[in-house]
Design a protein around this motif. Structure first.
Motif, short mmCIF file in Angstrom:
data_model
loop_
_atom_site.label_atom_id
_atom_site.label_comp_id
_atom_site.label_asym_id
_atom_site.label_seq_id
_atom_site.Cartn_x
_atom_site.Cartn_y
_atom_site.Cartn_z
N ASP A 110 34.94 39.09 41.09
CA ASP A 110 34.03 40.15 40.59
C ASP A 110 34.43 41.49 41.32
O ASP A 110 34.66 41.21 42.60
N ASN B 129 37.79 42.32 27.66
CA ASN B 129 36.83 41.20 26.98
C ASN B 129 37.80 40.67 26.16
O ASN B 129 37.41 40.50 24.68
N GLU C 100 30.53 48.45 33.39
CA GLU C 100 30.20 47.24 33.65
C GLU C 100 30.34 46.08 32.88
O GLU C 100 30.17 46.24 31.44
N ASN C 101 30.39 44.91 33.41
CA ASN C 101 30.47 43.44 32.42
C ASN C 101 31.73 43.44 31.68
O ASN C 101 31.70 43.22 30.53
N GLU C 102 32.75 43.87 32.36
CA GLU C 102 34.09 43.78 31.40
C GLU C 102 34.90 42.65 32.34
O GLU C 102 34.84 42.72 33.44
N ASN C 103 35.55 42.08 31.57
CA ASN C 103 36.70 41.27 31.83
C ASN C 103 37.94 41.99 31.72
O ASN C 103 38.49 42.17 30.66
N ARG D 100 36.41 40.48 36.94
CA ARG D 100 35.35 41.01 36.42
C ARG D 100 34.58 42.17 36.77
O ARG D 100 34.27 42.03 38.01
N THR E 151 31.01 44.23 37.91
CA THR E 151 29.74 43.98 37.81
C THR E 151 28.94 45.32 38.22
O THR E 151 29.87 46.30 38.32
N LYS E 152 27.73 45.35 37.95
CA LYS E 152 27.01 46.56 38.07
C LYS E 152 27.45 47.36 39.39
O LYS E 152 27.55 46.59 40.62
#
Ligand code: 0L1
Ligand code: MG
Length: 257
Positions: free
Chosen positions: A92, A184, A237-240, A254, A256-257
């Motif tokens: 992350d 994603n 945020e929240n992307e692979n 990945r 994260t915030k």
């Protein structure tokens, strides 16, 4: 105590990174030469070394036409990678570490020997013991990614973080390998290893020249980020994020915030 002009610029950029707050591009009336820009970069890296970081590699910048065009410049540049910039492959990465991060798919090398003078294309395989797919996160410390060539060199070439994929045996021919970046699982950028100077090994040759010229160490075990094959893309945020190079697997993380 009287700070030199060079140290003063370095402190401003170091502060911008630590506070995650961009500063305006340095103005015409406080401009500096390319040579001074590398002195500022060294002073900035020294600040990090004083805080306990170590040098673990270098990045080549503006090695593709797409990147030059995106940023409006026409010269290759070299920046330095320190310990806190490296993130684990598959891990992350918090967006809060950065100001306005962008990711770009790269090829990377690992040095098998110190390089102390310029090398030729034919020499390259003697100096690397691995190659793989990587991702560089760039995060200009200038507002809106607005900078001159000298500004960006002073700012360690916008480099902020990187991830390296599995190391492969070096290959003599790294030309014409398909490269792509997915977010994603959806492809967002596509390129080819030829977009890196026609051959990513040429980036190592250029690194050997620039490193000598600007006194940047190239030591056994260091990582060389050879450059991007596509324009960089803002991350959220929240992307692979996954960058792959044909036959060399991928690097991924990945957000994260
Ligand atoms: O190719 C590069 O890695 C250059 C990055 C520096 C310029 C930018 O912020 O795009
Ligand atoms: Mg790059």
């Amino acid at each position: 105590c009287h700070m030199s002009r060079i140290e003063e610029f370095a402190k401003r950029l170091h502060g911008a990174q630590k506070q995650r707050k961009a500063v305006p591009q340095f103005k015409e009336n406080e401009s500096f030469s390319l040579k001074e820009a590398y002195e500022i970069q060294h002073a900035l890296i020294n600040e990090r070394i004083k805080e306990g970081e170590a040098l673990i590699g270098i990045k080549m910048g503006f090695t593709s036409e797409a990147k030059m065009k995106q940023m409006g410049v026409s010269e290759m540049i070299i920046g330095q990678l320190t310990t806190s910039m490296q993130y684990q492959n598959g891990g992350d990465i918090s967006q809060s570490n950065f100001i306005h991060p962008r990711a770009e798919p790269e090829v990377y090398f690992r040095l098998s020997k110190d390089i102390t003078s310029p090398i030729s294309l034919d020499d390259c395989l003697d100096y690397i013991d691995g190659v793989g797919a990587g991702i560089e996160i760039i995060d200009s410390r200038y507002e809106n990614f607005k900078f001159s060539l000298e500004d960006v060199v002073a700012d360690n070439c916008s480099s902020a973080a990187f991830v390296t994929g599995i190391l492969h045996e070096p290959k003599a021919d790294l030309k014409n390998l398909h490269m792509k970046m997915e977010v994603n699982s959806e492809q967002v950028e596509e390129g080819n290893s030829n977009d890196i100077l026609g051959n990513p090994l040429k980036s190592l040759v250029a690194a050997s020249e620039l490193a000598l010229k600007y006194q940047i160490p190239l030591k056994k075990g260091m990582i060389v980020l050879a450059g991007a094959a596509t324009p960089a893309r803002f991350t959220n945020e929240n992307e692979n994020i996954n960058a792959s190079v044909e036959s060399l697997d991928s690097a991924f993380f990945r957000t994260t915030k």
